[in-house]
Design an enzyme around this catalytic site. Structure first.
Site, PDB file in Angstrom:
ATOM      1  N   GLY A 205     -16.713 -39.210  61.603  1.00 56.94           N
ATOM      2  CA  GLY A 205     -17.156 -39.999  62.631  1.00 56.94           C
ATOM      3  C   GLY A 205     -16.080 -40.310  63.907  1.00 56.94           C
ATOM      4  O   GLY A 205     -16.503 -39.619  64.606  1.00 56.94           O
ATOM      5  N   ASP A 230     -26.678 -38.366  55.489  1.00 55.42           N
ATOM      6  CA  ASP A 230     -25.477 -38.270  55.466  1.00 55.42           C
ATOM      7  C   ASP A 230     -24.165 -38.381  56.387  1.00 55.42           C
ATOM      8  O   ASP A 230     -24.683 -37.035  57.384  1.00 55.42           O
ATOM      9  CB  ASP A 230     -24.404 -38.051  53.927  1.00 55.42           C
ATOM     10  CG  ASP A 230     -25.080 -38.123  53.166  1.00 55.42           C
ATOM     11  OD1 ASP A 230     -25.143 -39.421  52.774  1.00 55.42           O
ATOM     12  OD2 ASP A 230     -25.646 -37.718  52.031  1.00 55.42           O
ATOM     13  N   LEU A 231     -24.233 -39.421  57.209  1.00 52.12           N
ATOM     14  CA  LEU A 231     -23.368 -39.056  58.831  1.00 52.12           C
ATOM     15  C   LEU A 231     -22.093 -37.955  58.975  1.00 52.12           C
ATOM     16  O   LEU A 231     -21.264 -37.755  58.182  1.00 52.12           O
ATOM     17  CB  LEU A 231     -22.229 -40.890  59.005  1.00 52.12           C
ATOM     18  CG  LEU A 231     -21.374 -40.860  60.468  1.00 52.12           C
ATOM     19  CD1 LEU A 231     -23.214 -41.250  61.440  1.00 52.12           C
ATOM     20  CD2 LEU A 231     -21.158 -41.639  60.959  1.00 52.12           C
ATOM     21  N   ASP A 232     -22.275 -37.293  59.598  1.00 51.89           N
ATOM     22  CA  ASP A 232     -21.875 -36.045  60.642  1.00 51.89           C
ATOM     23  C   ASP A 232     -21.896 -35.133  59.578  1.00 51.89           C
ATOM     24  O   ASP A 232     -20.959 -34.278  58.731  1.00 51.89           O
ATOM     25  CB  ASP A 232     -20.377 -36.068  60.956  1.00 51.89           C
ATOM     26  CG  ASP A 232     -20.078 -37.607  61.891  1.00 51.89           C
ATOM     27  OD1 ASP A 232     -21.449 -37.035  62.465  1.00 51.89           O
ATOM     28  OD2 ASP A 232     -19.190 -38.363  62.265  1.00 51.89           O
ATOM     29  N   GLU A 233     -22.838 -35.040  58.159  1.00 54.57           N
ATOM     30  CA  GLU A 233     -22.731 -34.151  57.108  1.00 54.57           C
ATOM     31  C   GLU A 233     -23.986 -33.348  57.248  1.00 54.57           C
ATOM     32  O   GLU A 233     -24.731 -32.327  56.501  1.00 54.57           O
ATOM     33  CB  GLU A 233     -22.747 -35.495  55.792  1.00 54.57           C
ATOM     34  CG  GLU A 233     -21.645 -35.743  54.912  1.00 54.57           C
ATOM     35  CD  GLU A 233     -21.104 -35.018  54.894  1.00 54.57           C
ATOM     36  OE1 GLU A 233     -21.326 -33.283  54.678  1.00 54.57           O
ATOM     37  OE2 GLU A 233     -19.919 -35.504  54.721  1.00 54.57           O
TER      38      GLU A 233
END
Lengths: 290, 290, 290, 290
Positions: A205, A230-233
């Site tokens: 994040g 999926d953010l930053d995943e």
């Protein structure tokens, strides 16, 4: 190797079954292709075999590329193979998305300008006008597409149009600072790379360096990864790290991190365009490179 | 420096106020103490000033240590100072807690045996008998204190007794694999160091290398930190890291991690016993050392 | 992979000619051997092709190893191939030479004891008695062979006898501190590894850390290399490095260097015994490993 | 710290004698200067004490800088002190010398442009015209001063004129590729930094990456050092290093080295202009920084 000789890369994956390698090497042999660099990996968990073969044609005249493609392709189906054959010299077309921070963009443009990255850059897209002058200095078209909460869908549509129009092979988010929609992530699956300014999965994040400061870590890093919804995943390609200590305020961490970010991102782009990098579920395979 | 000369360390923290440094240096000067290594840090967030001064007495006869203590101590109160003065040659008494893995213990015992760590080890405590032979080889008392869910309080009480009896300065959890009770953590506040086998805050809890494998990270690391009641959340002292790739199975990550763990832990112990390491809320200050 | 399945390594080099790879893969295929890890390198300067193939037999019963050897061997001659086929589980027999410093020996013995190095250690040889107790703790025969300028030939002959007697695959000079004779170097060509305590070619010869101190370098390192008759000039296998600063006296450099030395040496041994390491004139090829 | 408060750096060296530190701290105290960051080093070999104190004035009005200078200066003579007091915000004037390679220049200019280096760049001087466009983009005067064996003295005189005219504090050879005359080296003593593309003292002189290739090293690096009349022998400030392997041709080593060079050089410049770096005979002291 004679520097004038054309080189090729055959890369892909197949079921982990006896015979696929014999097929690859046999086809190359019959087409008088000398394979000088081979890397393979067999993932027991998913029973897939990954391969990357660099070769040059050493026969008379030109390589019968179509014959090689069809001979290999026909039989590769039995191994559930996904593969790609390309002339090593063909550059990938890379569209770069940025916001205001210029360190990653500067780095990529410089590497490109001295021939250290075998890419073309048909477009730089930004939600801010700030980096237009830089793009122009390198003679690269710059598209300023502002974004607000309301105009996000239209802005993304405009981005997608450009990606389509220039027939981009790869999209690079060089500190773009905007979250792409799920739909956009899907469309760019496996061909969009983001740089996140922390050692994922440590600090996801926003403001990861501030998070790192609060936590008092003694190492900070950066992670280049394929974009996923999926953010930053997304699957991690490269990670870099640098030692820090108690004297690093958030501002100093940000400054320190710039070098780590640009090196990790440049490496990821290089590995991707040289076909050294393979998606494998939520992970990657990255064969050795320079 | 004359190798025979006694050296001392004055370390601590105070309010961030003008005068405290003048007090420190002035007292040393008046007592004919030559300060050859000084490091300070001022934390703006909490308005505390941290200092570490190494010095030697260069006057005739012996240093009037009590006079120095009282002169400094009396006036240091006005600066809300917490401080420690010690002869550099005095070794800290370190109690080591282990389970079955021997790599960190081996490492510490070896460094101790060749004089690379200025410590005494009056006791090694384990919930398993496995490492007794190793302890005996180094002539160090080994206490086998088995633990079960039921006997945990009694076992911890027995550990505490030993710590008290040997008057331990520091407790090191060298892959102890047991969670200490909140009460024990409190009693050991600021003088117990644990090694966690991941780059915190990345992978807390059990089996971090398996977590790292699932996540496909390209770097794995280890974190030495002060023990706190929140598991794997204590103030970080040192972190180490090593590059890995897709070929690292969990077993190989475990193997790779051993070196990172033992180096990070050994460094943390050395920094602590040389008074280079200061607790600062949930963070640490670690002044430069070797 | 089924953990019970036998795995093999076929490694070697040949002329850089079309067909050798087809031969390797074809023979394996015909013998129902599934190659899951392949690395190759083609050296343009000397026109040699280096290969390492890890595979497992997936047919019924046992691998017809002799058939594989003869089929491959007969045709490999045409490619001027030098090759080795081995069961991965067979440990190399490693003789270790030491003097008084124990850090590298400790490290190797510990790795061996926990199964991190697939080797047997039939003998430890030293010109000093100091490390006998350590060897005994690990139940390894220790030969104390003192050396003087006069007795050097006899001492080396005694060493050679032991190497012969135990049928050593590899000799490791784990800070042995004695220069081997040209004849001995010749006899051990390609199967003796030394650890030199500097980043070669930076500081050859004696007291490299003192040289580094005088020069004021900001990094110190260690180099594991094959032994050659030119002192500290043998083909480099691995190098490690650590940052230092102006506060590092020669003693502190020595202390810092111990970790770098033992890690570089352990890695070199592992790469060698896993057949990842190839001599190539005065250089080496080292295929990726863990 | 209040971001608006002025900060200062008092740095220098003196004889290793009791009293100098008391003098420094006492003078600061009397002038209501709060010292928040102190680093010292005592070199036993040459009996010099090095110090760097960062402080801010916390009294009413303005710091009585002249009073501080004279009080300290008068008494510092007795300690054979060499010292410098400066307002931290004053940028050093840095003249950059380049040839055709732009990676180090690009790097410095970018850092300067985003405020990561507290410097002014009044002039870029080159023996080639190639980088003029880049200099202009950053609005920095570019002097093209071609050089031949015959015109070397005149060219150097022209360089010296520019250095004098702009009153340069520091000269940076950012891959300048020309050897300065002994006289020029002397005039620039302690205020000219060069980047050499190898880990000195490993590969001096021309084409170090080719030397490294021939030697088969597994690490390559770069060294930023003060210029001295002995080529590539000047006091080392920073060194960087990266792992390489057998696949690195000289061209690939050159490419790999670019990042190491620019990072090592940028760090050296930063350390110098922040007064963290001290000449000490043929070595340097570099106090911790970011």
């Amino acid at each position: 190797m004679n520097a004038n000789e054309k080189t090729y890369i055959l890369s892909g994956s197949s079921a982990s079954k006896l015979g696929v390698l014999d097929l690859i090497i046999g086809c190359l042999y019959k087409h008088e292709c000398y394979a000088y660099e081979i890397h393979t990996f067999d993932d027991d968990d998913v029973e897939r075999f990954f391969f990357r073969v660099e070769f040059r044609y050493i026969g008379a005249g030109e390589l019968a590329e179509e014959s090689l493609r069809s001979q290999f392709g026909d039989r590769a189906e039995a191994f559930d193979a996904v593969w790609d054959l390309r002339d090593s010299s063909t550059p990938d077309k890379v569209v770069i998305l940025v916001s205001k921070y210029d360190h990653c963009l500067q780095d990529i443009l410089h590497r490109h300008s001295i021939g250290a990255l075998n890419i073309e850059i048909p477009a730089i897209i930004s939600n801010h006008p700030d980096l237009k002058r830089l793009a122009e200095w390198y003679n690269i078209p710059y598209y300023h597409l502002p974004i607000t909460a309301e105009t996000k869908p239209q802005q993304e549509a405009a981005i997608w149009d450009i990606i389509q129009k220039v027939d981009a092979d790869l999209v690079v988010l060089a500190r773009y600072m905007q979250v792409l929609s799920d739909d956009m992530c899907k469309k760019l699956h496996g061909r969009a790379i983001n740089i996140h300014h922390s050692l994922l999965p440590g600090f996801k994040g926003a403001k990861p360096y501030h998070q790192a400061y609060e936590k008092g870590v003694k190492l900070v890093g950066a992670t280049a990864h394929y974009v996923s919804k999926d953010l930053d995943e997304g699957p991690i390609i490269t990670q870099g790290v640098e030692p820090v200590d108690h004297t690093y305020t958030p501002d100093r961490l940000v400054a320190k991190g710039r070098d780590t970010e640009r090196l990790a991102l440049a490496k990821a782009i290089k590995m991707h365009v040289e076909r050294r990098c393979f998606l494998n579920g939520n992970k990657t395979i990255v064969f050795p490179g320079h």
